[in-house]
Design an enzyme around this catalytic site. Structure first.
Site, short mmCIF file in Angstrom:
data_model
loop_
_atom_site.label_atom_id
_atom_site.label_comp_id
_atom_site.label_asym_id
_atom_site.label_seq_id
_atom_site.Cartn_x
_atom_site.Cartn_y
_atom_site.Cartn_z
N HIS B 360 41.10 35.01 38.39
CA HIS B 360 42.09 35.73 37.58
C HIS B 360 42.36 35.07 36.24
O HIS B 360 42.69 35.75 35.27
CB HIS B 360 43.41 35.86 38.36
CG HIS B 360 43.40 36.96 39.36
ND1 HIS B 360 42.95 36.77 40.64
CD2 HIS B 360 43.75 38.26 39.27
CE1 HIS B 360 43.04 37.92 41.30
NE2 HIS B 360 43.51 38.84 40.48
N GLY B 361 42.28 33.77 36.17
CA GLY B 361 42.56 33.14 34.89
C GLY B 361 42.25 31.66 34.91
O GLY B 361 42.29 31.01 35.95
#
Lengths: 404, 523
Positions: B360-361
């Site tokens: 996700h990041g």
């Protein structure tokens, strides 16, 4: 085909037949989709028509609520048989907060001047030009117009290109606005084609839903709901300390430092001021330019020498166009008397207005009250003949270019 | 003030090619709910359906060209990069199909996965890893030999949707290797599989087996399908504009500076954030699926009322379904799944969720968010086994009250985890006191939530928040109980049409004065 048959055919096509042929899933789907789009388009077009005609305050509430208020006051004066000369202040948020018509000390008698603040936050010269054109088009003809010039925006190229948000403009405004606007008619059509989106903030506010459905972190409906009968929007804080004004001053300084980084007055701003004054002169309305006070802290946003240069430009503009310039930018107020270094708080605004009335606009306004207001303005004023000719030549030149 | 907690959709520096510069002016943002995109899509739709049905390949080329232009309007250079990697994946697939030698096939698959992951790591994770290494070496007293990288500058060059199409390309390579599907022989079809504009930005992550077969079917204009597409598009726009962006107005100021607000305000911000993140991403997914329907394609449904899940395992079967099923099929099961011992299963769950968090990041906050969800899954697994052996407890949990309690507990746990789900911020000269590290901001949030702190109240009146939360809950219940479908089937077409118009008008009217980019845009 008769009209009745056409309606029947339309109803069948849209699947609204009810008891007729039972519509299949495809007919139902087509009918639902087409009906949906037709209704959404009708809602937007209907609203576009309403904001153009009956409810202009839904597209530009800050201006049109003030104009409606002004109309009410003028009609009231007429109804009472008063012959009060009308003075209108055009400009931005500085005079909107800082200049109180009630505190100018001009009296409220049947022949004393009626001063109204037709100001609008974020107004640059092209915005004042537009608002002047709207005012004249509404049938109200003031006797005197005070136009605020905001020196630190005169160098800003972005505001020169986009002086007024496109969504605020009405069809009738286009002629006055587009010569100063880099936006095309196309962008206005796009904004007007979907007013539910482009005007959502004022619409929600006018539906009294702003409490339940806040339009964003900062509400703006106070700009027209909290104004005084004379258009003044003062701010009287319950408590005001350095913790309140220091961060605001920092934000304002930062914003204006960016604007003031460019050199040279943008021709678009200069042209807008000249055209406003030329329009007033053409209608026989006397006019004056003025600037509002800035705190010592705010003035540090100007690069060395820039402020003097800009003020000298405003003074030259006044001379060339033959109108007086009331420069109050150096009038001393303490930092704590400003909201952010350039917007006066209520108490300071009262004192500023009293002095402004006494030292600047008192004498010319008193002259309005003595004579016939309409004729008092025509063909008079402090301007020299040479100056008048020079300004007129430049302004008409601008107008020719605008038409092209 | 930017409304988005996440990196905004700042485009990379402008290209030198005048053609693409003009394109960027026409399509400045790659978001489906903007008027520019809708005009662009209408033009594509008109051209697409004007082409006769028998010219199927021409239609596919139209979509490939449109998708490429959609990407190139944002960044021409990165559009060429994505196209080049897609071409390479196509060749790798053909190569795998061309030989029966298992070792060669395996080597090609590994090369394909390696290439895709390398590009992903280079663009998305290099700043994170190099900066962490830099800090580690400095802390150990060693000279790292390089300065910390400017994450803001790096973020500008991350191709949008890279995580999504990387996973699509990997699943294709693995499926071809496993002979689940045959390698695609048609280049335009394969290009469309990766570049198809509805799923290009933020998924849903499509599988080659599902999508490529659809490209072979001739498409016919079908009003029922159009209706489904329009309905999903409107629903997505409403979720994004009227709910998610509105909730952002509540939660963003508090998530930026939690220590300035009181305890109640921070709890309400967490509720607003839970609603926002669901409506933002599911709204985007609905719009993507709706656009695909309008072009005659069906994409995977990505959400299924996740906040009514009775446990975290169920939540992950209802939330971002295309990602969770991808992680299950290509990570959890290859790791051993739940076939081994209890400990091995828990280990596999933790690895899968941690990597899912990192996907996700590129920030510790996302990694910890994945770890937290892994722990929740492990805890639930242990508790489920425990409850199975106690019939009275199990029966109590199955009652209406027990089920309600489980739903609330799941929502509460998931919402607490959302606090971790925030990226590192870039320095803001106007707000020098801002906590830039996402994890440190999350810690500050938890501190405010679990201690009684005074401070500023919620920045806006909380009625709007309660109404929105109630509305979302009622919609969840109506859909889950089948009431919506029952009503929908019986509504006359004009009433349904009026409903669509109302939905569109409400989305336009209720959007706050400044919208935000999609949260999942950066992934």
């Amino acid at each position: 085909m008769t009209p009745a048959a056409a309606v029947r055919s339309l109803v069948r096509t849209a699947g609204w037949g009810g008891r007729g042929r039972r519509a299949g899933p495809r007919d139902r789907a087509r009918s639902a989709v087409l009906t949906g789009f037709a209704l959404a388009a009708a809602a937007n077009l209907g609203l576009a028509a309403v904001v153009e005609t009956r409810r202009p305050e839904w597209r530009d509430p800050e201006y049109f609520h003030r104009q409606k208020q002004l109309t009410r006051l003028v009609r009231g004066d007429r109804g009472q048989g008063h012959a009060r000369p009308l003075v209108v202040v055009l400009g931005g948020s500085r005079p909107q907060m800082g200049l109180s018509p009630d505190h100018l000390g001009l009296g409220g008698g049947p022949t004393d001047p009626r001063v109204f603040s037709l100001t609008q936050s974020g107004t640059v010269p092209a915005g004042a030009r537009l608002n002047a054109a709207r005012l004249f088009a509404s049938g109200i003809s003031p006797d005197f117009v005070l136009v605020e010039v905001l020196p630190p925006v005169l160098t800003d190229p972005d505001l020169a290109r986009h002086p007024v948000p496109t969504g605020r403009l009405g069809c009738a405004d286009l002629a006055a606005a587009l010569p100063y606007h880099s936006h095309s008619v196309g962008s206005w059509v796009v904004a007007r084609a979907a007013p539910l989106s482009s005007l959502r903030v004022p619409l929600v506010a006018h539906a009294r839903l702003a409490d339940v459905l806040p339009p964003g972190p900062a509400r703006s409906d106070f700009l027209w709901t909290d104004m005084r009968p004379t258009g003044w929007s003062p701010f009287y804080p319950a408590a005001w300390t350095a913790a309140d004004w220091v961060p605001r001053l920092a934000v304002a300084r930062e914003a204006y430092t960016r604007r003031l980084a460019r050199e040279g007055v943008r021709p678009e701003h200069d042209r807008a001021v000249r055209d406003t004054l030329a329009d007033c002169r053409a209608r026989g309305i006397r006019a004056a330019l003025f600037t509002m006070p800035e705190s010592a802290g705010f003035r540090t946003a100007y690069p060395p020498g820039r402020r003097e240069l800009l003020l000298a430009h405003v003074a030259a503009l006044g001379r060339e166009c033959g109108v007086p310039v009331f420069d109050t930018s150096a009038w001393v107020f303490r930092e704590i008397e400003f909201m952010d270094g350039h917007h006066l708080l209520g108490p300071a605004a009262e004192r500023f207005s009293a002095r402004f009335g006494r030292e600047c606009v008192g004498p010319p306004f008193a002259a309005l009250g003595r004579g016939s207001p309409r004729h008092a303005g025509r063909g008079r004023g402090p301007r020299s003949g040479a100056g008048r000719r020079r300004c007129s030549r430049r302004c008409s030149g601008w107008r020719r270019r605008s038409r092209r | 003030m930017p409304l988005s907690l996440f990196a905004s959709a700042d485009a990379p520096p402008k290209t030198d090619w005048p053609y693409f510069q003009k394109l960027a002016e026409l399509l400045p943002e790659p978001f489906f709910h903007t008027s520019n995109f809708l005009l662009f899509f209408l033009a594509v739709l008109a051209v697409y359906w004007t082409i006769p049905r028998r010219w199927q390949m021409a239609r596919i080329w139209v979509l490939v060209v449109a998708s490429f232009h959609f990407y190139a309007a944002w960044s021409a250079e990165l559009a060429f990069l994505v196209t080049a990697t897609t071409l390479a994946d196509y060749l790798f697939g053909r190569l795998m199909d061309a030989t029966d030698r298992q070792k060669v096939r395996r080597a090609v698959m590994v090369t394909s996965i390696g290439m895709n992951l390398s590009i992903l790591c280079y663009f998305k994770y290099r700043g994170f890893f190099l900066n962490e290494l830099h800090d580690l070496l400095v802390a150990a007293g060693r000279d790292p030999g390089y300065a910390r990288l400017d994450m803001k500058a790096i973020a500008l060059f991350v191709p949008f949707g890279i995580s999504f199409y990387t996973f699509e390309a990997i699943s294709y390579a693995v499926d071809v290797y496993r002979r689940k599907i045959k390698a695609e022989t048609s280049l335009p079809r394969f290009l469309l599989f990766i570049l198809f504009l509805p799923h290009l930005v933020s998924g849903p992550i499509v599988r080659a087996g599902d999508f490529l077969t659809q490209t072979r079917r001739p498409k016919r204009w079908n009003w029922v399908r159009v209706q489904v597409g329009v309905q999903l598009l409107l629903m997505g726009a409403f979720k994004k504009m009227a709910i998610a962006d509105r909730m952002a107005v509540f939660c963003d100021p508090i998530f930026h500076e939690p220590d300035r607000y009181n305890t109640g305000a921070v709890w309400m911000a967490v509720l607003a954030y839970s609603i926002r993140i669901y409506c933002d991403f599911s709204g985007y997914s609905d719009m993507a699926v709706g656009l695909a329907h309008l072009l005659g394609y069906k994409l995977t449904n990505n959400f299924n009322m996740p906040y009514l899940s009775k446990n975290v395992g169920e939540f992950w079967r209802r939330w971002h379904i295309s990602l969770s099923s991808w992680l299950r099929d290509y990570l959890f099961i290859p790791l051993g799944g739940s076939r081994g011992s209890n400990l091995a299963t828990c280990r596999n769950l933790m690895i899968t969720m941690t990597l899912g968090g990192l996907w996700h990041g590129a920030a510790w906050s996302f990694v910890l968010w994945g770890v937290a969800h892994g722990l929740l899954l492990v805890t639930h697994r242990q508790f489920a086994a425990f409850a199975k052996t106690r019939p009275a407890l199990d029966a109590a949990l199955q009652t209406t009250v027990g089920t309600g309690f489980r739903i609330l507990l799941t929502f509460f746990s998931v919402s607490l985890c959302w606090v971790l789900f925030q990226p590192d911020l870039f320095p803001n000269p106007q707000k020098p006191d801002l906590i830039l590290n996402g994890f440190e901001r999350a810690l500050a949030m938890y501190k405010q939530m679990f201690g009684l702190h005074m401070g500023l109240p919620l920045p806006l009146h909380n009625r709007s928040l309660w109404y929105t939360a109630g509305f979302v809950l009622i919609c969840h219940l109506l859909v889950t109980r089948g009431a919506w479908q029952w009503v929908y089937d019986r509504l006359p077409a004009p009433v349904l049409g009026a409903g669509y118009a109302a939905c569109l008008c409400a989305a336009m009217l209720l959007a706050p004065d400044s919208g935000s980019s999609f949260i999942y845009f950066q992934f």
